[in-house]
Design a protein around this motif. Structure first.
Motif, PDB file in Angstrom:
ATOM      1  N   THR A 167     -12.270   0.652   2.064  1.00 14.50           N
ATOM      2  CA  THR A 167     -13.500   0.957   2.783  1.00 14.50           C
ATOM      3  C   THR A 167     -13.864   2.421   2.560  1.00 14.50           C
ATOM      4  O   THR A 167     -13.017   3.255   2.251  1.00 14.50           O
ATOM      5  CB  THR A 167     -13.350   0.697   4.298  1.00 14.50           C
ATOM      6  OG1 THR A 167     -12.231   1.454   4.795  1.00 14.50           O
ATOM      7  CG2 THR A 167     -13.102  -0.779   4.568  1.00 14.50           C
ATOM      8  N   ASP A 174      -7.503  -3.754   0.784  1.00 13.77           N
ATOM      9  CA  ASP A 174      -8.881  -3.685   1.243  1.00 13.77           C
ATOM     10  C   ASP A 174      -9.320  -2.222   1.292  1.00 13.77           C
ATOM     11  O   ASP A 174      -8.715  -1.398   1.983  1.00 13.77           O
ATOM     12  CB  ASP A 174      -9.004  -4.323   2.624  1.00 13.77           C
ATOM     13  CG  ASP A 174     -10.446  -4.543   3.025  1.00 13.77           C
ATOM     14  OD1 ASP A 174     -11.032  -5.528   2.538  1.00 13.77           O
ATOM     15  OD2 ASP A 174     -10.991  -3.737   3.812  1.00 13.77           O
ATOM     16  N   THR A 190     -10.350   4.571   2.602  1.00 18.16           N
ATOM     17  CA  THR A 190      -9.288   4.044   3.448  1.00 18.16           C
ATOM     18  C   THR A 190      -8.809   2.726   2.854  1.00 18.16           C
ATOM     19  O   THR A 190      -9.613   1.941   2.342  1.00 18.16           O
ATOM     20  CB  THR A 190      -9.790   3.822   4.890  1.00 18.16           C
ATOM     21  OG1 THR A 190     -10.158   5.083   5.448  1.00 18.16           O
ATOM     22  CG2 THR A 190      -8.720   3.197   5.767  1.00 18.16           C
ATOM     23  N   GLN A 225      -6.033  -0.743   3.259  1.00 13.89           N
ATOM     24  CA  GLN A 225      -5.158  -1.558   4.099  1.00 13.89           C
ATOM     25  C   GLN A 225      -4.855  -2.869   3.388  1.00 13.89           C
ATOM     26  O   GLN A 225      -5.770  -3.538   2.893  1.00 13.89           O
ATOM     27  CB  GLN A 225      -5.810  -1.855   5.448  1.00 13.89           C
ATOM     28  CG  GLN A 225      -4.957  -2.721   6.373  1.00 13.89           C
ATOM     29  CD  GLN A 225      -5.605  -2.961   7.717  1.00 13.89           C
ATOM     30  OE1 GLN A 225      -6.723  -2.532   7.973  1.00 13.89           O
ATOM     31  NE2 GLN A 225      -4.911  -3.662   8.610  1.00 13.89           N
ATOM     32  N   SER A 242      -3.551   0.755   8.243  1.00 19.67           N
ATOM     33  CA  SER A 242      -4.822   1.227   7.720  1.00 19.67           C
ATOM     34  C   SER A 242      -4.774   2.742   7.690  1.00 19.67           C
ATOM     35  O   SER A 242      -4.631   3.383   8.734  1.00 19.67           O
ATOM     36  CB  SER A 242      -5.991   0.752   8.599  1.00 19.67           C
ATOM     37  OG  SER A 242      -7.218   1.230   8.103  1.00 19.67           O
ATOM     38  N   THR A 243      -4.892   3.325   6.515  1.00 16.03           N
ATOM     39  CA  THR A 243      -4.651   4.757   6.399  1.00 16.03           C
ATOM     40  C   THR A 243      -5.547   5.374   5.336  1.00 16.03           C
ATOM     41  O   THR A 243      -5.904   4.715   4.357  1.00 16.03           O
ATOM     42  CB  THR A 243      -3.167   5.013   6.054  1.00 16.03           C
ATOM     43  OG1 THR A 243      -2.892   6.401   6.078  1.00 16.03           O
ATOM     44  CG2 THR A 243      -2.812   4.431   4.717  1.00 16.03           C
ATOM     45  N   LYS A 283      -4.450  -6.546   3.345  1.00 17.35           N
ATOM     46  CA  LYS A 283      -4.919  -7.614   4.219  1.00 17.35           C
ATOM     47  C   LYS A 283      -4.491  -8.969   3.661  1.00 17.35           C
ATOM     48  O   LYS A 283      -4.243  -9.127   2.471  1.00 17.35           O
ATOM     49  CB  LYS A 283      -6.433  -7.560   4.371  1.00 17.35           C
ATOM     50  CG  LYS A 283      -6.919  -6.391   5.219  1.00 17.35           C
ATOM     51  CD  LYS A 283      -8.380  -6.527   5.587  1.00 17.35           C
ATOM     52  CE  LYS A 283      -8.818  -5.436   6.545  1.00 17.35           C
ATOM     53  NZ  LYS A 283     -10.240  -5.582   6.933  1.00 17.35           N
ATOM     54  N   ASN A 320       0.846  -1.182   0.000  1.00 24.12           N
ATOM     55  CA  ASN A 320       0.000   0.000   0.000  1.00 24.12           C
ATOM     56  C   ASN A 320       0.889   1.242   0.000  1.00 24.12           C
ATOM     57  O   ASN A 320       1.608   1.486   0.962  1.00 24.12           O
ATOM     58  CB  ASN A 320      -0.899  -0.005   1.238  1.00 24.12           C
ATOM     59  CG  ASN A 320      -1.836   1.192   1.296  1.00 24.12           C
ATOM     60  OD1 ASN A 320      -1.819   2.056   0.424  1.00 24.12           O
ATOM     61  ND2 ASN A 320      -2.650   1.241   2.342  1.00 24.12           N
ATOM     62  N   THR A 367       0.637   3.440   3.070  1.00 25.05           N
ATOM     63  CA  THR A 367       1.299   2.906   4.267  1.00 25.05           C
ATOM     64  C   THR A 367       2.782   3.234   4.251  1.00 25.05           C
ATOM     65  O   THR A 367       3.372   3.549   5.294  1.00 25.05           O
ATOM     66  CB  THR A 367       1.084   1.391   4.363  1.00 25.05           C
ATOM     67  OG1 THR A 367      -0.310   1.127   4.585  1.00 25.05           O
ATOM     68  CG2 THR A 367       1.885   0.774   5.499  1.00 25.05           C
TER      69      THR A 367
END
Length: 388
Positions: free
Chosen positions: A345, A343, A326, A328, A278-279, A330, A268, A271
């Motif tokens: 969201t 992932d 957001t 992340q 998670s950012t 995973k 990511n 990141t």
């Protein structure tokens, strides 16, 4: 089937064959062009702005040290581009992904004889992996031409750093180029700022950055996953999903089936910049203005690309959404298979609600983190320049 469906399926089982006979000479879509302030469609000659409406606020783009970008577009063609000439559809797809980076680097983007959407549909039906060797040959020929004639800075006489950017079929083609020209060549790797290979399938040993020279299943032996924002000669790769839970079992683009010793790489870029798993993402979405969309067809020249995207309607080429989504990386086990994905969201009004499909947000892989990638490329370019 949508563009995203076929394009995602194409990279699942494609072999990275040796390049086939290439063209008499490279055919360029962008040759130190395509930005940074406006672009011109090759067939219609329509001009479009590459500026950005900042919808939610966020950091601006600044000029980075001088490096080059070499970009390969994903699956676009419905008919074979037998005598390659850049089409407006190819250009729209390309500029929607890499138009944000024009202030970071000189842009070189070849036109190539790619596998078409119908050919990829047939590959899905027959389960016969698509052969990308013709496209690989075209792209490697173009890269060699760039390396021989354009890479040496005319002012300093020194070679310039290069960022490789590719998506889906374009990522698969660049994987082959990296294997053939960089992975086992330490001298060439000195000039690799980074490789951004999204929506492809970079395989690594589970929990490891690369094959370490001894793993034949790994995509690269000596080009590792990027671990920091200033690391160079490394790879950023992911496939994005908004599954609202478990990634579907048929999402092979995110897994190496029945092999717990290997996984598909997920890095990511946000990141790398923040240090947080998670950012919030700095997303940059193409507008109707950029792709020629309207109220009846908001996707314009890339009408097969958008999937659930609500294409912003601004007079600028892009719209920037900082923190609307957001992301992340995973990882989960599915039987004997490690599943790895970016992932996503949030942002239901922009990219749609959670979706249970095998290709996820494939068509938007670049746009979801384009602002983060822009900043990351700038930091890597600064680090590369400082080390030369």
């Amino acid at each position: 089937m949508t563009w995203g469906t076929l394009a995602a399926a194409a990279v699942l089982t494609a072999g990275l064959a040796a390049p086939a006979d290439a063209l008499p000479a490279p055919v360029w879509m962008c040759h130190d062009t395509c930005g940074p302030t406006q672009a011109t469609y090759p067939a219609s000659h329509d001009q479009v702005p590459l500026d950005t409406t900042d919808v939610t606020g966020g950091p601006g783009t600044t000029q980075s040290p001088k490096v080059d970008c070499f970009y390969v577009y994903p699956t676009v063609d419905n008919l074979p581009n037998v005598v390659p000439a850049p089409s407006d559809e190819e250009f729209a797809q390309s500029i929607a992904q890499m138009g944000m980076f024009g202030a970071r680097c000189r842009m070189f983007a070849p036109t190539y004889r790619q596998k078409t959407l119908p050919e990829l549909a047939l590959s899905m039906i027959t389960k016969i992996p698509p052969d990308y060797s013709v496209g690989i040959g075209d792209v490697e020929q173009a890269f060699q031409s760039y390396w021989d004639h354009d890479n040496i800075d005319p002012t300093t006489g020194k070679r310039r750093g290069v960022v490789l950017l590719g998506h889906s079929q374009g990522a698969a083609v660049l994987e082959a180029l990296l294997q053939h020209k960089f992975d086992n060549n330490s001298e060439m790797r000195k000039y690799l700022v980074s490789a951004v290979l999204l929506g492809g399938r970079v395989v690594v040993p589970t929990g490891q950055p690369d094959g370490g020279g001894t793993d034949p299943k790994a995509t690269f032996q000596h080009i590792p996953a990027c671990a920091t924002a200033t690391q160079t000669a490394c790879v950023v790769a992911y496939s994005s999903f908004k599954p609202g839970g478990k990634v579907p079992a048929d999402a092979d683009i995110a897994r190496v089936p029945n092999d717990p010793q290997h996984q598909v790489l997920c890095v990511n870029p946000a990141t790398l910049l923040t240090g947080s798993a998670s950012t919030p993402l700095d997303s940059v979405i193409y507008t109707r203005k950029l792709v020629g969309g309207n109220d009846l067809n908001q996707y314009g020249r890339i009408s097969g690309l958008g999937q659930s995207l609500t294409v912003p309607n601004y007079p600028t080429g892009f719209a920037r959404y900082h923190g609307t989504l957001t992301g992340q990386c995973k990882q989960a086990m599915d039987g004997q298979t490690t599943v790895s994905w970016l992932d996503i969201t949030g942002g239901d009004n922009l990219v749609g609600p959670p979706q249970s499909n095998f290709y996820g947000l494939h068509a938007l892989d670049f746009n979801l983190t384009a602002g983060d990638l822009d900043e990351l490329i700038g930091r890597q370019a600064t680090a590369w320049t400082a080390g030369t």
